[in-house]
Design a protein around this motif. Structure first.
Motif, PDB file in Angstrom:
ATOM      1  N   ALA A   1       0.836  -1.208   0.000  1.00 13.94           N
ATOM      2  CA  ALA A   1       0.000   0.000   0.000  1.00 13.94           C
ATOM      3  C   ALA A   1       0.867   1.253   0.000  1.00 13.94           C
ATOM      4  N   VAL A   2       1.970   1.214   0.742  1.00 18.46           N
ATOM      5  CA  VAL A   2       2.901   2.348   0.745  1.00 18.46           C
ATOM      6  C   VAL A   2       3.465   2.561  -0.653  1.00 18.46           C
ATOM      7  N   LEU A   3       3.885   1.490  -1.309  1.00 18.38           N
ATOM      8  CA  LEU A   3       4.448   1.619  -2.662  1.00 18.38           C
ATOM      9  C   LEU A   3       3.413   2.164  -3.645  1.00 18.38           C
ATOM     10  N   ILE A   4       2.187   1.676  -3.552  1.00 20.12           N
ATOM     11  CA  ILE A   4       1.112   2.155  -4.432  1.00 20.12           C
ATOM     12  C   ILE A   4       0.890   3.649  -4.217  1.00 20.12           C
ATOM     13  N   LEU A   5       0.758   4.035  -2.959  1.00 15.76           N
ATOM     14  CA  LEU A   5       0.486   5.439  -2.650  1.00 15.76           C
ATOM     15  C   LEU A   5       1.672   6.326  -3.004  1.00 15.76           C
ATOM     16  N   GLN A   6       2.882   5.879  -2.704  1.00 16.91           N
ATOM     17  CA  GLN A   6       4.056   6.696  -3.019  1.00 16.91           C
ATOM     18  C   GLN A   6       4.178   6.909  -4.521  1.00 16.91           C
ATOM     19  N   HIS A   7       3.893   5.874  -5.293  1.00 19.74           N
ATOM     20  CA  HIS A   7       3.926   6.019  -6.753  1.00 19.74           C
ATOM     21  C   HIS A   7       2.887   7.051  -7.211  1.00 19.74           C
ATOM     22  N   ALA A   8       1.699   6.998  -6.621  1.00 20.51           N
ATOM     23  CA  ALA A   8       0.655   7.969  -6.974  1.00 20.51           C
ATOM     24  C   ALA A   8       1.089   9.388  -6.613  1.00 20.51           C
ATOM     25  N   LEU A   9       1.696   9.550  -5.442  1.00 23.60           N
ATOM     26  CA  LEU A   9       2.174  10.876  -5.022  1.00 23.60           C
ATOM     27  C   LEU A   9       3.255  11.389  -5.972  1.00 23.60           C
ATOM     28  N   ASP A  10       4.201  10.516  -6.292  1.00 21.29           N
ATOM     29  CA  ASP A  10       5.297  10.907  -7.187  1.00 21.29           C
ATOM     30  C   ASP A  10       4.775  11.253  -8.578  1.00 21.29           C
ATOM     31  N   THR A  11       3.786  10.495  -9.042  1.00 16.39           N
ATOM     32  CA  THR A  11       3.196  10.763 -10.354  1.00 16.39           C
ATOM     33  C   THR A  11       2.514  12.122 -10.368  1.00 16.39           C
ATOM     34  N   GLU A  12       1.750  12.410  -9.325  1.00 14.22           N
ATOM     35  CA  GLU A  12       1.081  13.711  -9.272  1.00 14.22           C
ATOM     36  C   GLU A  12       2.090  14.849  -9.199  1.00 14.22           C
ATOM     37  N   ARG A  13       3.137  14.657  -8.420  1.00 15.58           N
ATOM     38  CA  ARG A  13       4.152  15.706  -8.298  1.00 15.58           C
ATOM     39  C   ARG A  13       4.835  15.948  -9.649  1.00 15.58           C
ATOM     40  N   ALA A  14       5.069  14.877 -10.409  1.00 16.60           N
ATOM     41  CA  ALA A  14       5.754  14.996 -11.699  1.00 16.60           C
ATOM     42  C   ALA A  14       4.860  15.569 -12.792  1.00 16.60           C
ATOM     43  N   THR A  15       3.576  15.220 -12.759  1.00 17.30           N
ATOM     44  CA  THR A  15       2.690  15.609 -13.862  1.00 17.30           C
ATOM     45  C   THR A  15       1.770  16.776 -13.534  1.00 17.30           C
ATOM     46  N   GLY A  16       1.538  16.998 -12.242  1.00 18.72           N
ATOM     47  CA  GLY A  16       0.596  18.036 -11.839  1.00 18.72           C
ATOM     48  C   GLY A  16      -0.855  17.598 -11.927  1.00 18.72           C
ATOM     49  N   ALA A  17      -1.080  16.351 -12.300  1.00 16.48           N
ATOM     50  CA  ALA A  17      -2.446  15.833 -12.441  1.00 16.48           C
ATOM     51  C   ALA A  17      -2.700  14.749 -11.404  1.00 16.48           C
ATOM     52  N   ALA A  18      -3.938  14.651 -10.961  1.00 12.52           N
ATOM     53  CA  ALA A  18      -4.314  13.587 -10.038  1.00 12.52           C
ATOM     54  C   ALA A  18      -4.066  12.238 -10.712  1.00 12.52           C
ATOM     55  N   PRO A  19      -3.588  11.263  -9.960  1.00 14.01           N
ATOM     56  CA  PRO A  19      -3.227   9.978 -10.562  1.00 14.01           C
ATOM     57  C   PRO A  19      -4.433   9.089 -10.843  1.00 14.01           C
ATOM     58  N   GLY A  20      -4.268   8.202 -11.804  1.00  9.46           N
ATOM     59  CA  GLY A  20      -5.239   7.141 -12.034  1.00  9.46           C
ATOM     60  C   GLY A  20      -6.592   7.605 -12.525  1.00  9.46           C
ATOM     61  N   GLU A  21      -7.566   6.742 -12.300  1.00 10.45           N
ATOM     62  CA  GLU A  21      -8.933   6.992 -12.765  1.00 10.45           C
ATOM     63  C   GLU A  21      -9.889   7.023 -11.583  1.00 10.45           C
ATOM     64  N   ILE A  22     -10.857   7.898 -11.667  1.00 14.22           N
ATOM     65  CA  ILE A  22     -11.847   8.032 -10.602  1.00 14.22           C
ATOM     66  C   ILE A  22     -12.792   6.826 -10.632  1.00 14.22           C
ATOM     67  N   VAL A  23     -13.241   6.400  -9.470  1.00 14.26           N
ATOM     68  CA  VAL A  23     -14.134   5.246  -9.344  1.00 14.26           C
ATOM     69  C   VAL A  23     -15.549   5.744  -9.072  1.00 14.26           C
ATOM     70  N   GLU A  24     -16.488   5.177  -9.781  1.00 17.71           N
ATOM     71  CA  GLU A  24     -17.900   5.475  -9.536  1.00 17.71           C
ATOM     72  C   GLU A  24     -18.410   4.582  -8.416  1.00 17.71           C
ATOM     73  N   GLU A  25     -19.272   5.111  -7.587  1.00 17.56           N
ATOM     74  CA  GLU A  25     -19.861   4.332  -6.498  1.00 17.56           C
ATOM     75  C   GLU A  25     -20.736   3.215  -7.055  1.00 17.56           C
ATOM     76  N   THR A  26     -20.698   2.055  -6.384  1.00 16.55           N
ATOM     77  CA  THR A  26     -21.612   0.963  -6.759  1.00 16.55           C
ATOM     78  C   THR A  26     -22.402   0.518  -5.548  1.00 16.55           C
TER      79      THR A  26
END
Length: 156
Positions: free
Chosen positions: A131-156
């Motif tokens: 979970a740390v690796l997943i989150l750290q990658h998302a943080l690093d991606t956002e810092r590098a690109t300026g965009a929120a990482p990944g895709e938004i999930v719709e509620e089910t």
């Protein structure tokens, strides 16, 4: 970089690793391992509530989406998508995002093995480490690109 705590989730069949970021979105740290099954979404909801009780703004929940090395999604990804949809409904209005998590559990296992953790000691924390690796990658991606990482999930 958007300010606020992010929660990282590594959903497995038996356990769910949970991590959190600092409010600046710089560093991911382990939180706990939640047993998969009845009450798991409620426990994750309580983790978010505890963050907010301590004055943090929970910006989003980042869930690792397992893909093959070629990028294809298989049965495990379908299960995670279903879990993420239920999680999104549980933690709304906090958004849930899916991010690519190829090889994170393998990387977490190797990291823990290199630290000398074996057997049960490693199993107890490998999901948190993933979970740390997943989150750290998302943080690093956002810092590098300026965009929120990944895709938004719709509620089910």
């Amino acid at each position: 970089m958007r300010a606020g705590v992010r929660i990282g989730i590594d959903p497995g069949d038996a356990r769910i690793g949970v991590a959190r970021s600092d409010p600046s979105g710089f560093l991911a740290t382990p939180v706990e391992t939640v047993r998969r099954g009845k009450g798991d979404l409620a426990r994750i909801g309580r983790i978010l509530a505890a963050e907010e009780d301590e004055g943090a703004t929970v910006l989003e929940v980042v869930v690792g989406l397992p893909r093959s090395l070629s990028g294809r999604e298989g049965p495990a990804a379908a299960k995670v998508r279903e879990f993420a949809g239920r999680l999104a409904a549980r933690v709304a209005p906090v958004p849930v995002r899916l991010v690519d998590e190829r090889m994170t559990t393998v990387s977490a296992e190797a990291m823990l093995r290199d630290q000398g953790r074996t057997g049960g000691k490693r199993r107890a924390v490998v999901d948190q480490a993933a979970a740390v690796l997943i989150l750290q990658h998302a943080l690093d991606t956002e810092r590098a690109t300026g965009a929120a990482p990944g895709e938004i999930v719709e509620e089910t």
